[in-house]
Design a protein around this motif. Structure first.
Motif, PDB file in Angstrom:
ATOM      1  N   ASN A 266      28.453 -13.924   6.811  1.00  0.00           N
ATOM      2  CA  ASN A 266      27.989 -12.801   6.002  1.00  0.00           C
ATOM      3  C   ASN A 266      29.117 -11.834   5.666  1.00  0.00           C
ATOM      4  N   ASN A 267      29.993 -11.572   6.639  1.00  0.00           N
ATOM      5  CA  ASN A 267      31.097 -10.648   6.407  1.00  0.00           C
ATOM      6  C   ASN A 267      32.161 -11.227   5.486  1.00  0.00           C
ATOM      7  N   PHE A 268      32.266 -12.548   5.466  1.00  0.00           N
ATOM      8  CA  PHE A 268      33.268 -13.189   4.616  1.00  0.00           C
ATOM      9  C   PHE A 268      32.752 -13.474   3.207  1.00  0.00           C
ATOM     10  N   ASN A 269      31.452 -13.286   2.950  1.00  0.00           N
ATOM     11  CA  ASN A 269      30.903 -13.606   1.633  1.00  0.00           C
ATOM     12  C   ASN A 269      31.648 -12.899   0.499  1.00  0.00           C
ATOM     13  N   ALA A 319      18.325 -25.473  11.252  1.00  0.00           N
ATOM     14  CA  ALA A 319      18.634 -26.701  10.504  1.00  0.00           C
ATOM     15  C   ALA A 319      18.931 -26.392   9.038  1.00  0.00           C
ATOM     16  N   ILE A 320      18.120 -25.525   8.440  1.00  0.00           N
ATOM     17  CA  ILE A 320      18.337 -25.151   7.037  1.00  0.00           C
ATOM     18  C   ILE A 320      19.694 -24.460   6.863  1.00  0.00           C
ATOM     19  N   MET A 321      20.046 -23.609   7.794  1.00  0.00           N
ATOM     20  CA  MET A 321      21.307 -22.874   7.695  1.00  0.00           C
ATOM     21  C   MET A 321      22.514 -23.797   7.840  1.00  0.00           C
ATOM     22  N   LEU A 322      22.404 -24.821   8.670  1.00  0.00           N
ATOM     23  CA  LEU A 322      23.506 -25.772   8.819  1.00  0.00           C
ATOM     24  C   LEU A 322      23.729 -26.551   7.530  1.00  0.00           C
ATOM     25  N   ALA A 329      30.472 -24.699   1.881  1.00  0.00           N
ATOM     26  CA  ALA A 329      31.856 -25.091   2.166  1.00  0.00           C
ATOM     27  C   ALA A 329      32.423 -26.004   1.090  1.00  0.00           C
ATOM     28  N   GLY A 330      31.557 -26.788   0.458  1.00  0.00           N
ATOM     29  CA  GLY A 330      32.019 -27.709  -0.582  1.00  0.00           C
ATOM     30  C   GLY A 330      31.995 -27.143  -1.983  1.00  0.00           C
ATOM     31  N   PHE A 429      33.346 -21.398   7.871  1.00  0.00           N
ATOM     32  CA  PHE A 429      32.282 -22.402   7.858  1.00  0.00           C
ATOM     33  C   PHE A 429      32.187 -23.235   9.144  1.00  0.00           C
ATOM     34  N   ALA A 430      33.310 -23.775   9.631  1.00  0.00           N
ATOM     35  CA  ALA A 430      33.250 -24.678  10.785  1.00  0.00           C
ATOM     36  C   ALA A 430      32.873 -23.946  12.071  1.00  0.00           C
TER      37      ALA A 430
END
Length: 470
Positions: A266-269, A319-322, A329-330, A429-430
């Motif tokens: 969220n902070n990196f958005n 699961a949805i967030m992953l 990331a892509g 992301f990772a």
């Protein structure tokens, strides 16, 4: 309009303003620090100052881990004609708003003319802001168990409150860059200037204070024999209350690990839109998307928990967030893909917040049965304490990574080198993916306080308290 509905709306106004403030200090303050606060002719000195400010914030937040439970204990002992919680909400909002406005300045140029004095004053003002914000945060969310003892009714109350807070947090995402850039005299690579950020702080602080006043005027606590402690918790027993309530502590640990992960993203958005995509104006679109889907998600919370249970909802949300993080990331510089990934990532966050909040709320009665006395604010202070600590850790990471990859000062997307971009993406992301998986394992293994178990505990408490009152 009936009194119950009016009270819920007033309470939601308070949480609306509260999350406006939280988003400002938790997400956008570090962007101001890294892009605008330090502007000397020596970039290495500015990077050093950013590191010191980041460290001060982290240290103060760690110290606050030991302060917040005592604030909760003090609130639990408060007795006024306006109730236990409302005075803390209103006074906390007013002081926090004023000090926040000061934090969005360089204290009259001290960052350049006297950096040491600036750092001392910054630490003092930030500590004052954080303490009063903490008091308000504990008080405002501790009101939920004071409004009802029924889990389903608490779900409804918390849902309406969370609708207000989701709208408030995402409103900030919508208005932050338009407000900052409108009042800025220098666009500074799309990140605005100190004048614009100060105006943003004043607008947000004013909204938060107004929401607190509306909450104070329109809410009323429920009176019940269960809320009358036979004995009060002494200051020296505060941490015993927390450590003996295993369901409270395991929920908090899982939420902390999860919170660090989502706060990093969220902070990196905004950094992603400024320094990767290269167009900060598109960030407001994400605010609109998050507001709409966030409100829908929160509105569905009572129905979802009734059908699937809070526990299943927690794992489905993770699961949805992953999946969302993999899409995000892509996305590269594709605005549409970035918005889809970021929006999908934000969709379940209000649901997990509510699952955790309701579990912690129900742990009040769990602890009351186990320990023998009721500690509403002491228990409920754990959730904001974890939020703030997770925010401080992630802010520290943000500040250090921003300096590491060159996303500071007047840098633009064209200035970010491929290897720096790779490092940025690993952190954004990772790392959160790993943290959220760990949080899920902790929650699955250790958190057992379900809605049915809470209902049984309340029935047992009512019988016990009735016997004691005879």
């Amino acid at each position: 309009m009936n009194s119950k509905l009016l009270q819920r709306i007033c309470y939601a106004c308070g949480t609306f303003g509260h999350d406006v403030f939280y988003a400002m200090i938790g997400t956008y303050f570090m962007i101001f620090v890294t892009s605008n606060l330090f502007h000397s002719d020596n970039p290495s000195h500015d990077a050093y100052m950013i590191g010191i400010v980041t460290t001060i914030i982290l240290v103060l937040r760690i110290l606050e881990l030991f302060v917040d439970p005592f604030i909760g204990n003090l609130i639990d002992k408060t007795k006024t004609r306006w109730g236990r919680f409302k005075p803390w909400v209103i006074v906390g909002a007013f002081v926090a708003a004023i000090t926040l406005a000061f934090l969005f300045t360089d204290f009259g140029g001290l960052t350049v003319t006297n950096p040491t004095l600036y750092l001392i004053l910054f630490a003092i003002v930030y500590f004052i802001m954080d303490i009063f914000y903490s008091a308000k945060d504990v008080a405002i969310w501790s009101m939920i168990p004071a409004l009802s003892f029924d889990s389903h009714e608490r779900d409804i109350t918390a849902t309406i409150a969370r609708i207000g807070s989701v709208f408030g947090a995402n409103l900030v995402t919508v208005i932050v860059m338009p407000v900052v850039l409108y009042f800025s005299l220098n666009q500074n690579g799309g990140a605005g200037d100190p004048t614009g950020w100060f105006a943003f702080a004043c607008v947000g602080g004013g909204i938060a204070t107004l929401g607190a006043i509306i909450l104070g005027l329109g809410t009323h606590e429920q009176e019940s024999a269960l809320r009358e402690n036979k004995t009060e918790t002494s200051a020296k027993d505060v941490f015993k209350v927390l450590t003996q309530n295993d369901q409270l502590m395991w929920t908090a640990i899982a939420y902390l690990v999860y919170g660090i992960g989502i706060n990093i993203v969220n902070n990196f958005n905004l950094y992603y839109f400024i320094y990767v995509i290269g167009d900060a104006t598109k960030f407001s679109i994400l605010g609109v998307i998050n507001t709409v889907i966030g409100l829908i998600a929160v509105a569905l919370f009572p129905a979802l928990t009734a059908k699937f249970s809070r526990r299943k909802l927690f794992f489905a949300s993770i699961a949805i967030m992953l999946v969302a993080l993999l899409i995000y990331a892509g996305s590269g510089t594709n605005v549409t893909m970035a918005l889809i990934g970021a929006g999908l990532f934000a969709l379940p966050q209000p649901l997990i917040f509510l699952v955790v909040l309701m579990t912690i709320t129900d742990s009040v009665e769990y602890g009351q049965l186990k320990i023998g006395h009721r500690d509403e604010a002491v228990c409920l202070c754990v959730r904001p304490l974890v939020d703030k600590f997770a925010g401080a850790v992630s802010s520290g990471i943000i500040g250090l990574v921003a300096v590491w990859v060159g996303m500071t000062g007047g840098a633009s997307a064209a200035d970010i080198k491929p290897d720096a971009l790779f490092h940025f993406q690993i952190v954004m992301f990772a790392a959160p993916i790993v943290l959220m998986v760990i949080a899920s394992f902790i929650y699955r293994a250790k958190v057992t306080l379900t809605e049915a178990e809470h209902a049984r505990i309340v029935r047992e408490l009512e019988e016990k308290w009735e016997d004691l009152s005879k």
